[in-house]
Write an enzyme that holds these catalytic residues in place. Structure first.
Site, short mmCIF file in Angstrom:
data_model
loop_
_atom_site.label_atom_id
_atom_site.label_comp_id
_atom_site.label_asym_id
_atom_site.label_seq_id
_atom_site.Cartn_x
_atom_site.Cartn_y
_atom_site.Cartn_z
N THR A 137 -59.76 13.63 0.64
CA THR A 137 -59.17 12.18 0.31
C THR A 137 -58.08 12.03 1.19
OG1 THR A 137 -58.41 10.95 -1.30
CG2 THR A 137 -58.50 13.34 -1.96
N ASP A 138 -57.66 11.07 1.42
CA ASP A 138 -56.40 10.55 2.02
C ASP A 138 -55.25 10.74 0.81
OD1 ASP A 138 -57.12 8.32 0.46
OD2 ASP A 138 -56.58 6.79 1.84
N GLU A 139 -55.71 10.77 -0.39
CA GLU A 139 -54.84 10.78 -1.41
C GLU A 139 -53.72 12.07 -1.46
OE1 GLU A 139 -56.12 9.30 -5.22
OE2 GLU A 139 -57.72 8.23 -4.31
N TYR A 162 -55.74 14.69 -9.96
CA TYR A 162 -56.78 14.64 -8.82
C TYR A 162 -56.58 15.06 -7.35
CZ TYR A 162 -60.04 12.74 -5.48
OH TYR A 162 -60.83 12.39 -4.46
N LYS A 166 -57.17 18.25 -5.04
CA LYS A 166 -58.11 18.27 -3.73
C LYS A 166 -57.26 18.94 -2.70
CE LYS A 166 -61.37 16.32 -2.52
NZ LYS A 166 -62.76 16.86 -2.67
#
Ligand code: NAD
Ligand code: TYD
Length: 365
Positions: A137-139, A162, A166
């Protein structure tokens, strides 16, 4: 990859299901081995609309990536030529209320599948065209101010349990390339939307709440910005990465569609009002309620997908408005799917997340 078998972990979730539909139709010689634990967000009913020909190339194996013996058995029973790793706990709000499951599945589970993949690849004589694609993810990059974009070299700076889990899994995947030579690739994608998305995420939650005339909860001031990508555009990018991506590399994937959350909710209200034309009901915008903000809420995500565009020739095909219309129409056409995922677990989650917001006391459970 002609005639190859691709292992898809988490294939019964939102992106995994769309990926399986997409690949079985776009690559008519590929076979899919779908390994999924069927957690609250995984649903076998998602495959009801597969053609019988596609279904004959789709094999489902029920199993959990957290258990080494289960994962080893999977590789003992099946020869695989490539892996797309989707399986994860995927919801930021759940990670705030219960972070441990995110460490177990996203970090330990990824390690187990990665380690078993390495042994499988070595046992088969290290085939050059083998790929392990890790869907991230970009997060992991954290939050942007009002300017700039995430690039592949942007330092990791995750905010939520989260995104931290990741980020940790991305590091393991990269380490397995550098240390052991396993041909891994990491993709970092922005927010997806489309068919089969579990209705705890913003877009399907708002669609369902509008249909049921329930409050539309907006965290904070509603001005947090996400970049939105229609899920099939993401699947298309993943096929390109699987076929032509360079081992050891990362690729950012984004939709060139930055929107404030409040803009997204307004659009959904207007789209559904135009389609439903319900007499005696005011505009759905009247259901909007600003609620307690998410702790550690990242302000803005924006992606520079220039590397994927220039090296692999990918670009998104759906504008945000066109993708959103397809999504709304899909949910309107699938009331049985909606009913099947609104189980006891779904209701428990809605109570836990939104009632504690009313009381202003989010805490880990
Ligand atoms: P999802 O929650 O809809 O699906 C996750 C799937 O993984 C489910 O089918 C679930 O049953 C399975 N799963 C969970 N734990 C498992 C375990 N221990 N063993 C085996 N299977 C397990 O998630 P999604 O939105 O489809 O996301 C898929 C992947 O893409 C995730 O890795 C996520 O981090 C990443 N991603 C998602 C988005 C997005 O906007 N949804 C954006 C970028 C990246
Ligand atoms: P979400 O769909 O949970 O994805 P992510 O947290 O991975 O970006 O949330 C998208 C945005 O919408 C995010 O800024 C949080 C916000 N949001 C709300 O305002 N209300 C809600 O009920 C939910 C679920 C999300």
């Amino acid at each position: 990859m002609k005639g190859k078998t691709i292992l898809v972990t988490g294939g019964c979730g939102f992106i995994g299901s769309n990926f399986i539909y997409h690949v079985l139709s776009a690559r008519p010689t590929w076979r899919i081995l779908n390994f999924d634990a069927l957690t609250y967000s995984g649903n076998l009913v998602n495959f009801k609309e597969l053609s019988s020909e596609s279904a004959s190339r789709h094999t489902f194996v029920h199993g959990d990536i957290r258990y080494g013996n289960v994962v080893d058995q999977l590789f003992a029973d099946h020869e695989v030529d490539g892996i797309i790793h989707f399986a994860a706990e995927s919801h930021v709000d759940r990670s705030i209320l219960g972070p441990e499951a995110f460490v177990d599945t996203n970090v330990v589970g990824t390690f187990r599948i990665l380690d078993a993949s390495l042994r499988h690849w070595q046992r088969r004589g290290k085939p050059k065209d083998f790929r392990f694609v890790h869907v991230s993810t970009d997060e992991v990059y954290g939050s942007l101010g009002s300017e700039g974009f995430f690039r592949e070299e942007t330092p990791y700076d995750p905010s939520s349990p989260y995104s931290a889990s990741k980020a940790a899994s991305d590091h393991f995947v990269k380490a397995y390339f550098r240390t052991y030579g396993l041909p891994t690739i990491v993709t970092n994608c922005s927010n997806n939307y489309g068919p089969y998305q579990f209705p705890e995420k913003l877009i399907p939650l708002i669609i369902l709440n509008i249909l049921e005339a329930k409050a539309l909860p907006i965290y904070g001031d509603g001005k947090n910005i996400r970049d939105w990508l229609y899920v099939i555009d993401h699947c298309n990018a993943l096929v390109k990465v699987l076929e032509d991506g360079k081992p050891g590399e990362s690729y950012n994937i984004g939709g060139e569609a930055e929107r404030e959350n409040i803009q997204v909710v307004h659009l959904l209200c207007d789209l559904l009002d135009a389609r439903l034309r319900r007499e005696g009901r005011g505009p759905s915008r009247r259901l909007i309620q600003f609620v307690m903000d998410r702790p550690g809420h990242d302000r803005r995500y924006a992606i520079d997908a220039g590397k994927l565009r220039s090296e692999l020739g990918w670009s998104p095909k759906h504008s945000f408005e066109a993708g959103l219309e397809l999504t709304v129409d899909w949910y309107l056409a699938h009331p049985n799917w909606i009913a099947s995922v609104q189980s006891g677990e779904y209701r428990r989650w809605i109570d836990l997340n939104y009632e504690s917001r009313d009381r202003n006391d989010l805490a880990t459970s």
